[in-house]
Design a protein around this motif. Structure first.
Motif, PDB file in Angstrom:
ATOM      1  N   ALA A 218       0.673  -1.143   0.066  1.00 27.36           N
ATOM      2  CA  ALA A 218      -0.146  -0.015   0.047  1.00 27.36           C
ATOM      3  C   ALA A 218       0.830   1.305  -0.094  1.00 27.36           C
ATOM      4  O   ALA A 218       1.578   1.519   0.980  1.00 27.36           O
ATOM      5  N   TRP A 219       0.797   2.089  -1.174  1.00 25.05           N
ATOM      6  CA  TRP A 219       1.474   3.356  -1.054  1.00 25.05           C
ATOM      7  C   TRP A 219       0.581   4.519  -1.055  1.00 25.05           C
ATOM      8  O   TRP A 219      -0.552   4.224  -1.635  1.00 25.05           O
ATOM      9  N   VAL A 220       0.940   5.599  -0.778  1.00 24.17           N
ATOM     10  CA  VAL A 220       0.128   6.779  -0.510  1.00 24.17           C
ATOM     11  C   VAL A 220       0.774   7.921  -1.285  1.00 24.17           C
ATOM     12  O   VAL A 220       1.859   8.046  -1.121  1.00 24.17           O
ATOM     13  N   THR A 221       0.011   8.916  -1.886  1.00 27.96           N
ATOM     14  CA  THR A 221       0.653   9.906  -2.726  1.00 27.96           C
ATOM     15  C   THR A 221       0.442  11.205  -1.768  1.00 27.96           C
ATOM     16  O   THR A 221      -0.676  11.395  -1.123  1.00 27.96           O
ATOM     17  N   VAL A 222       1.528  11.692  -1.589  1.00 26.72           N
ATOM     18  CA  VAL A 222       1.697  13.004  -0.393  1.00 26.72           C
ATOM     19  C   VAL A 222       2.337  14.108  -1.183  1.00 26.72           C
ATOM     20  O   VAL A 222       3.183  14.048  -2.111  1.00 26.72           O
ATOM     21  N   THR A 223       1.772  15.489  -0.695  1.00 31.87           N
ATOM     22  CA  THR A 223       2.228  16.713  -1.217  1.00 31.87           C
ATOM     23  C   THR A 223       2.880  17.439  -0.188  1.00 31.87           C
ATOM     24  O   THR A 223       3.432  18.697  -0.548  1.00 31.87           O
ATOM     25  N   ASN A 224       3.100  16.982   1.101  1.00 26.29           N
ATOM     26  CA  ASN A 224       3.437  17.677   2.226  1.00 26.29           C
ATOM     27  C   ASN A 224       4.075  16.903   3.393  1.00 26.29           C
ATOM     28  O   ASN A 224       3.578  15.502   3.448  1.00 26.29           O
ATOM     29  N   GLU A 225       4.789  17.410   4.386  1.00 30.12           N
ATOM     30  CA  GLU A 225       5.426  16.496   5.247  1.00 30.12           C
ATOM     31  C   GLU A 225       4.179  16.043   6.220  1.00 30.12           C
ATOM     32  O   GLU A 225       4.461  15.135   6.751  1.00 30.12           O
ATOM     33  N   VAL A 226       3.221  16.875   6.804  1.00 32.68           N
ATOM     34  CA  VAL A 226       1.980  16.399   7.538  1.00 32.68           C
ATOM     35  C   VAL A 226       1.354  15.047   6.958  1.00 32.68           C
ATOM     36  O   VAL A 226       1.297  14.320   7.841  1.00 32.68           O
ATOM     37  N   ASP A 227       1.204  15.246   5.999  1.00 31.39           N
ATOM     38  CA  ASP A 227       0.359  14.004   5.217  1.00 31.39           C
ATOM     39  C   ASP A 227       1.304  12.842   5.123  1.00 31.39           C
ATOM     40  O   ASP A 227       1.044  11.719   5.274  1.00 31.39           O
ATOM     41  N   ALA A 228       2.698  13.236   4.911  1.00 27.58           N
ATOM     42  CA  ALA A 228       3.699  12.084   4.736  1.00 27.58           C
ATOM     43  C   ALA A 228       3.998  11.167   6.002  1.00 27.58           C
ATOM     44  O   ALA A 228       4.035  10.072   6.061  1.00 27.58           O
ATOM     45  N   VAL A 229       3.782  12.005   7.086  1.00 28.36           N
ATOM     46  CA  VAL A 229       4.180  11.558   8.448  1.00 28.36           C
ATOM     47  C   VAL A 229       2.966  10.660   8.668  1.00 28.36           C
ATOM     48  O   VAL A 229       2.923   9.375   9.277  1.00 28.36           O
ATOM     49  N   LYS A 230       1.614  11.098   8.632  1.00 30.09           N
ATOM     50  CA  LYS A 230       0.533  10.260   8.729  1.00 30.09           C
ATOM     51  C   LYS A 230       0.475   8.926   7.832  1.00 30.09           C
ATOM     52  O   LYS A 230       0.232   8.122   8.431  1.00 30.09           O
ATOM     53  N   ALA A 231       0.574   9.227   6.647  1.00 34.63           N
ATOM     54  CA  ALA A 231       0.465   7.917   5.760  1.00 34.63           C
ATOM     55  C   ALA A 231       1.717   6.885   6.206  1.00 34.63           C
ATOM     56  O   ALA A 231       1.474   5.618   6.090  1.00 34.63           O
TER      57      ALA A 231
END
Length: 319
Positions: free
Chosen positions: A131-144
């Protein structure tokens, strides 16, 4: 926790391009590519599975939690003299996820516009799928990164829709390199860079900034195997010789996306967030150049034509 990863992905991956370009034939022609199931029907998804060869990934649009404001839709309806169309804000996500899990052959299933739940990740892992997730910032990256096996770090240079998790979010303008640098310091799972790679120097630079692989979408738009329409191929060839430039705007679909500018994008620089309704309202006019829908990243003048394997080889530095 993330599942055990198999062998690393190739340095260059054919990114998912919804709406036609990402055909099974394109995916089969490169070392690794994604089927783009964001906007396709369930029946089309089944047909693509019947033609695709391993290894491959699948990209899904995560259900949209926010509905466009009714007043915004009504104003656009009056201006365009088009009725407000019904819209499935789930994008068929749950049925397509179930199909991918039942088929079980995909190496990766990735999400755009949102993050898988822990239960969805568990179901993918039970099927042996990452499962991979597309992110555009650090906040979303840490959550994912709490549950995902890898992240696709998308910068503003990328063609197609900006993968923010909230409809009305104003995406940042930091380069994909700066995003990689910020995210790389915070998490410890593989990163795939997405945004603007046109040649081997771009690929090498993104690897140096912390990516384990680079997702190239626009670079394959003019590949022989891509399902890019004849109309959009003509627009892209024109862009290579001084035509329209790439712009990021909500005026393509109602959500920020990067593509070749048009008269409509120039006259509607501040459209409200009305995705996915606007795209359907403009669909009858797409053959008119003033309303064209040709999504592509920065520097479209550097796109190459030919077999996908040759384009992949060029991106990897083959002479």
């Amino acid at each position: 926790m993330p599942t055990d990863l198999p062998a690393p992905l190739p340095r260059v991956v054919a990114a998912p391009m919804a709406g036609g370009p990402s055909t099974p034939e394109l995916v089969n022609a490169v070392s690794f590519g994604f089927l783009a199931w964001g906007t396709c029907s369930l029946e089309q998804a089944r047909e693509e599975l019947a033609r695709v060869e391993e290894p491959f990934g699948i990209n899904l649009f995560y259900p949209q939690a926010d509905e466009p404001a009714a007043a915004d839709l009504e104003r656009l309806s009056a201006e365009l003299d088009e009725p407000v169309p019904p819209a499935d804000l789930t994008f068929g996500f749950h049925d397509k996820l179930r199909l991918a899990i039942e088929d079980g052959r995909a190496t990766i299933v990735s999400s755009t516009f949102g993050c898988f739940t822990p239960e969805e990740v568990r179901m993918l892992h039970d099927a042996g799928i990452q499962a991979w997730v597309t992110v555009t910032n650090e906040v979303d990256a840490v959550k994912a990164a709490e549950y995902a096996d890898g992240l696709i770090v998308q910068g503003p240079e990328a063609g197609g829709h900006r993968a923010t998790w909230r409809l009305g979010e104003e995406p940042g303008d930091r380069s994909v390199e700066k995003l990689l640098d910020g995210i790389f310091r915070l998490i410890n799972i593989p990163l795939m860079a997405a945004g603007g790679a046109r040649g081997p120097a771009d690929v090498e630079r993104l690897i140096e900034w912390g990516a384990s692989s680079v997702a190239c979408g626009s670079a394959f738009l003019l590949a022989d195997e891509a399902g890019t329409s004849d109309t959009n191929r003509a627009h892209l060839r024109d862009a290579r010789t001084g035509g329209e430039r790439s712009v990021s705007t909500r005026a393509f679909s109602g959500r920020y996306a990067r593509g070749l500018g048009t008269e409509f994008t120039r006259t509607h620089p501040d459209l409200p967030p009305v995705y996915p309704h606007l795209n359907a309202m403009l669909k009858p006019r797409r053959n008119d150049p003033d309303y064209a829908y040709c999504l592509v990243g920065e520097r479209p003048e550097e796109l190459r034509e030919g077999p996908a394997a040759e384009i992949e080889g060029y991106l990897l530095g083959a002479r």
